[in-house]
Structures are given as C-alpha cells and as structure tokens.
Scaffold this active site. Structure first.
Site, PDB file in Angstrom:
ATOM      1  N   LYS A  90      -4.501 -10.511  -7.321  1.00 55.44           N
ATOM      2  CA  LYS A  90      -5.805 -11.017  -6.882  1.00 55.44           C
ATOM      3  C   LYS A  90      -6.905 -10.049  -7.273  1.00 55.44           C
ATOM      4  CE  LYS A  90      -6.157  -8.622  -2.545  1.00 55.44           C
ATOM      5  NZ  LYS A  90      -7.198  -8.443  -1.590  1.00 55.44           N
ATOM      6  N   LYS A 124     -11.147  -4.807  -4.545  1.00 53.27           N
ATOM      7  CA  LYS A 124     -12.214  -3.807  -4.655  1.00 53.27           C
ATOM      8  C   LYS A 124     -11.773  -2.570  -5.410  1.00 53.27           C
ATOM      9  CE  LYS A 124     -14.311  -4.593  -0.354  1.00 53.27           C
ATOM     10  NZ  LYS A 124     -13.087  -4.344   0.398  1.00 53.27           N
ATOM     11  N   LYS A 157       0.828  -1.207   0.000  1.00 50.68           N
ATOM     12  CA  LYS A 157       0.000   0.000   0.000  1.00 50.68           C
ATOM     13  C   LYS A 157       0.862   1.257   0.000  1.00 50.68           C
ATOM     14  CE  LYS A 157      -4.181  -2.122   1.641  1.00 50.68           C
ATOM     15  NZ  LYS A 157      -4.879  -2.608   2.832  1.00 50.68           N
TER      16      LYS A 157
HETATM   17  P1  ADP Z   1     -10.175  -5.824  -0.829  1.00 49.23           P
HETATM   18  O1  ADP Z   1      -8.754  -6.315  -0.866  1.00 49.23           O
HETATM   19  O2  ADP Z   1     -10.928  -6.220  -2.032  1.00 49.23           O
HETATM   20  O3  ADP Z   1     -10.324  -4.373  -0.485  1.00 49.23           O
HETATM   21  P2  ADP Z   1     -10.780  -6.391   1.940  1.00 49.23           P
HETATM   22  O4  ADP Z   1      -9.405  -5.939   2.326  1.00 49.23           O
HETATM   23  O5  ADP Z   1     -11.946  -5.583   2.412  1.00 49.23           O
HETATM   24  O6  ADP Z   1     -10.862  -6.611   0.367  1.00 49.23           O
HETATM   25  O7  ADP Z   1     -10.952  -7.877   2.423  1.00 49.23           O
HETATM   26  C1  ADP Z   1     -12.209  -8.443   2.800  1.00 49.23           C
HETATM   27  C2  ADP Z   1     -12.079  -9.945   2.850  1.00 49.23           C
HETATM   28  O8  ADP Z   1     -12.025 -10.471   1.511  1.00 49.23           O
HETATM   29  C3  ADP Z   1     -10.813 -10.457   3.546  1.00 49.23           C
HETATM   30  O9  ADP Z   1     -11.156 -11.608   4.286  1.00 49.23           O
HETATM   31  C4  ADP Z   1      -9.894 -10.811   2.411  1.00 49.23           C
HETATM   32  O10 ADP Z   1      -8.997 -11.839   2.777  1.00 49.23           O
HETATM   33  C5  ADP Z   1     -10.887 -11.309   1.373  1.00 49.23           C
HETATM   34  N1  ADP Z   1     -10.362 -11.146   0.024  1.00 49.23           N
HETATM   35  C6  ADP Z   1     -10.156  -9.975  -0.640  1.00 49.23           C
HETATM   36  N2  ADP Z   1      -9.695 -10.211  -1.892  1.00 49.23           N
HETATM   37  C7  ADP Z   1      -9.634 -11.566  -2.022  1.00 49.23           C
HETATM   38  C8  ADP Z   1      -9.257 -12.443  -3.086  1.00 49.23           C
HETATM   39  N3  ADP Z   1      -8.931 -11.982  -4.277  1.00 49.23           N
HETATM   40  N4  ADP Z   1      -9.309 -13.778  -2.857  1.00 49.23           N
HETATM   41  C9  ADP Z   1      -9.697 -14.274  -1.662  1.00 49.23           C
HETATM   42  N5  ADP Z   1     -10.077 -13.504  -0.627  1.00 49.23           N
HETATM   43  C10 ADP Z   1     -10.045 -12.172  -0.790  1.00 49.23           C
END
Ligand code: ADP
Length: 359
Positions: A223, A226, A141
């Site tokens: 991966k 969001k 980040k």
């Molecule tokens: P993002 O990275 O999309 O902003 P968050 O940090 O809010 O998502 O994570 C919310 C949940 O979703 C966490 O438990 C995270 O491990 C899971 N998560 C986010 N992206 C993935 C992914 N590509 N594959 C599996 N789990 C994910």
C-alpha cells in the site's frame, strides 16, 4: 453508575436503527461520536486521504468528531524527535487543506490529552501478550525494525483503542490496514465492560462506501505509505513533475492478448487509482480498451498523471500556505485540545469510578 449504564445501552440500541443521530427517551438529541488519527511520520499521501481524511470531511457535517495527530504512536517507529514538530504542524495543515473545519471537528495532538496515557495503562492490563504478538502490523513492523522491537510497538493496538474509547467513539474512519486493530479495540471494550461494568460502546471501522479502502502503491506491491515505498507513493505535497514521474514509472506490461482477460494485480492497481481521481468516462474508455486489447498503458498513465495533478495541486498549495502560519496552527491545536480534554475527562471520571479507583 446504573443510570449511566442504562443510558449507554439505550444509545447503543437506538444507534443501530438510526446511524446519524440518536435519541434518548425521545427528549434530548446527541450526535454519535467519531474518532480517528494519523501519525506525524511524514507527508500525507493518497492512501491517508482516501482511507481516512476524505471520510473525516464528510463525517464532520453530521457527527461529533475528534481527529488526532498521533504523535505518541509515531514514537514507536520514529524515536528521533528532531522532525516531530514540523511533522505535527504539517499533518494539521494538510488536514485543514483537505477540508477539515476546526469549528466543526476537534483537531488535536495526541500528547495534549494526558488522559490517553492513563487509559492506555488500564487497558494494557486487559490485553494479552499472545494476541498482541499475533497482530499483523506488529509482525510487519518488527520485521522492518529488528533492532527496535519495543513494547510500544507491541501495544500499539492498545494505545489506539485508548484513543478511540477515550471519547466513547462509535465510528472510526480508517483504511483497510486498520481493520484488525478495530477488532482488537472491540475485544478490549468487551473485556473492560464485562469486568468493570458498561462504560464503553464498541467502535467500528467506517467508510462511506461499502468496503474499507486500501490505496495500492505504484510499484504493484503493498500500500501507499508515509515512510515506506516513497517513490511508489503519491504524497499530497508532491509537485506536478514528481507526480507525473512517479505515475509514469508504475509497473505495466505488454498488454492483454485475449479479450476480457483478468487483470494482473499491478494493472488492477492502476485502474483502482484511476477510479479515485478520474471521470467515469475516462475510466470506462480505458476499461473497454483493456477488454478489447487495444489499451496503451503509456496513454493511460499520462491521463492518470494529469488527473492526479489536478487533484493534488490545490491541496498542496493550501497546505503550504497554512503550514507556515505557526500562530494559527498553535491556536488550532489549543482549540482542539480543549474540546478533546473536556470529553476525555468526562470519560475518565466514569472509568475511575467503574474500576473502583475513587477512594
Ligand atoms: P501510514 O501507514 O502512511 O503511516 P497511518 O498509520 O498514520 O499511515 O494511518 C493514517 C490513516 O490512513 C489510517 O486510517 C490508515 O488506515 C489510513 N491509510 C494509510 N495508508 C493507507 C492506504 N494505502 N490506503 C488506505 N488507507 C490508508
């Protein structure tokens, strides 16, 4: 304190032999505690679903569950709050649309539980600069937002540990990207317990399958997420045409030229996505076609797109109808906050007492 200390050890010990429900002295029964959160920084995507929410839905049947919309965490990367309210409402709606039952699980907003910030402060005194700076997500980040490397970003794993242990949770359903944070949470717990006495159990990352899940992005790098890779991420709010368009753009090549050759990462990613939403029959027919070099990636992507549409469309439609019912969302958040605050205030009484902050 010593009675409390003993009972926590008993809980920990018996939990190892009975993952679902623990028994204290054969008398009372209590369910093990589960906690997890999702940041309201955009639309939920397939990674959030398969890494986190799918597990929430299963866990709520057997455990005491706290599922949180992590609005404070969102501020570390999204300081502009213009969209925050809409995003918070949408994450709540999307969680319900995915199957969270708010009578079973507490679904709440992080900032509605003020004690989170208090525990975060105490845990910050037990977290060291060196370990925080080494965290992979911090380094990623910091690279992405060089003009805003704020202290909240650095101490993100501390706030996350506070969220979890505030309910003295044991199981934390998260995707693979969160594994290191959970390791850090266990370290903070060990330090707290060592310094002030046994208050917290050590939380573990949890997935119903054997391994934690990482849902890959469609462009073959990283991966689904969001706020990054938007064209390579399938969102639960994407319409049918957009889903088809994104899947058809996924990276492929001319196909294998030797039988049973290993798959390049970007092809393995497409198979991995197929394993999430397609039938066993479909998957094995494309596996065989790959192994005997007759695979046509265009057909494979068309099939995957249709299976994705079938999977995402009902969730999208349910979420859209919930999201516009503001009175209902307010009611859900209030109900969730009441449950979360009750648990938080019990834990914080123990914490203040253990730390000697009761005068
Ligand atoms: P993002 O990275 O999309 O902003 P968050 O940090 O809010 O998502 O994570 C919310 C949940 O979703 C966490 O438990 C995270 O491990 C899971 N998560 C986010 N992206 C993935 C992914 N590509 N594959 C599996 N789990 C994910």
């Amino acid at each position: 304190m010593s009675g409390r200390r003993n009972s926590i050890w008993i809980v920990d010990f018996i939990l190892l032999s009975s993952p679902h429900i623990y028994y204290i002295c054969g008398m009372s029964t209590e369910k093990a505690i589960v906690m997890s959160g999702i940041r309201p920084t955009g639309y939920l995507h397939l990674g959030n679903y398969f890494g986190a929410v799918r597990n929430y839905v299963k866990l709520q049947e057997e455990y005491t569950c706290y599922f949180m919309v992590a609005d404070l965490h969102a501020l570390t990367t999204h300081p502009d709050t213009k969209e925050l309210k809409t995003n918070v409402h949408r994450v709540i709606a999307e969680n319900i649309a995915c199957g969270i039952d708010t009578d079973k699980a507490a679904l709440y907003c992080q900032s509605h539980v003020r004690e989170t910030s208090e525990l975060y402060l105490y845990l910050n005194m037990l977290a060291y600069l060196g370990e925080l700076e080494k965290t992979t997500t911090f380094k990623d980040k910091a690279r992405m937002q060089p003009d805003n490397i704020n202290a909240g970003l650095l101490t993100y794993p501390v706030l996350q540990a506070a969220d979890i242990i505030l309910h003295r949770a044991i199981y934390v359903p998260v995707g693979k990207d969160q594994e290191q944070h959970l390791e850090m949470a266990r370290n903070f717990v060990k330090r707290f317990n060592h310094r002030y006495g046994e208050v917290f159990p050590e939380p573990i990352a949890y997935n119903f399958g054997d391994d934690l899940v990482k849902v890959p992005s469609l462009d073959g790098t990283g991966k689904m997420s969001k706020s990054e890779n938007q064209l390579a991420t399938l969102y639960l709010a994407d319409d049918d045409e957009l889903i088809r368009k994104k899947v058809m753009k996924a990276k492929t090549d001319g196909g294998p030229t030797e039988n049973n050759s290993p798959k390049p990462d970007y092809i393995e990613n497409i198979f991995q996505l197929m394993r999430l939403v397609s039938s066993d029959e479909t998957i094995s027919s494309f596996e065989s076609a790959y192994n005997n070099c007759t695979i046509r990636y265009g057909d494979m992507k068309k099939q995957l797109a249709e299976d994705m549409v079938k999977f995402i469309a009902p969730i999208r439609e349910r979420a859209a109808s919930i999201q516009h019912d503001e009175a209902y969302l307010q009611k859900i958040m209030k109900q969730g906050a009441e449950k979360a605050n009750e648990s938080a205030s019990k834990t914080m009484s123990l914490v203040r007492e253990a730390m000697g902050l009761v005068y």
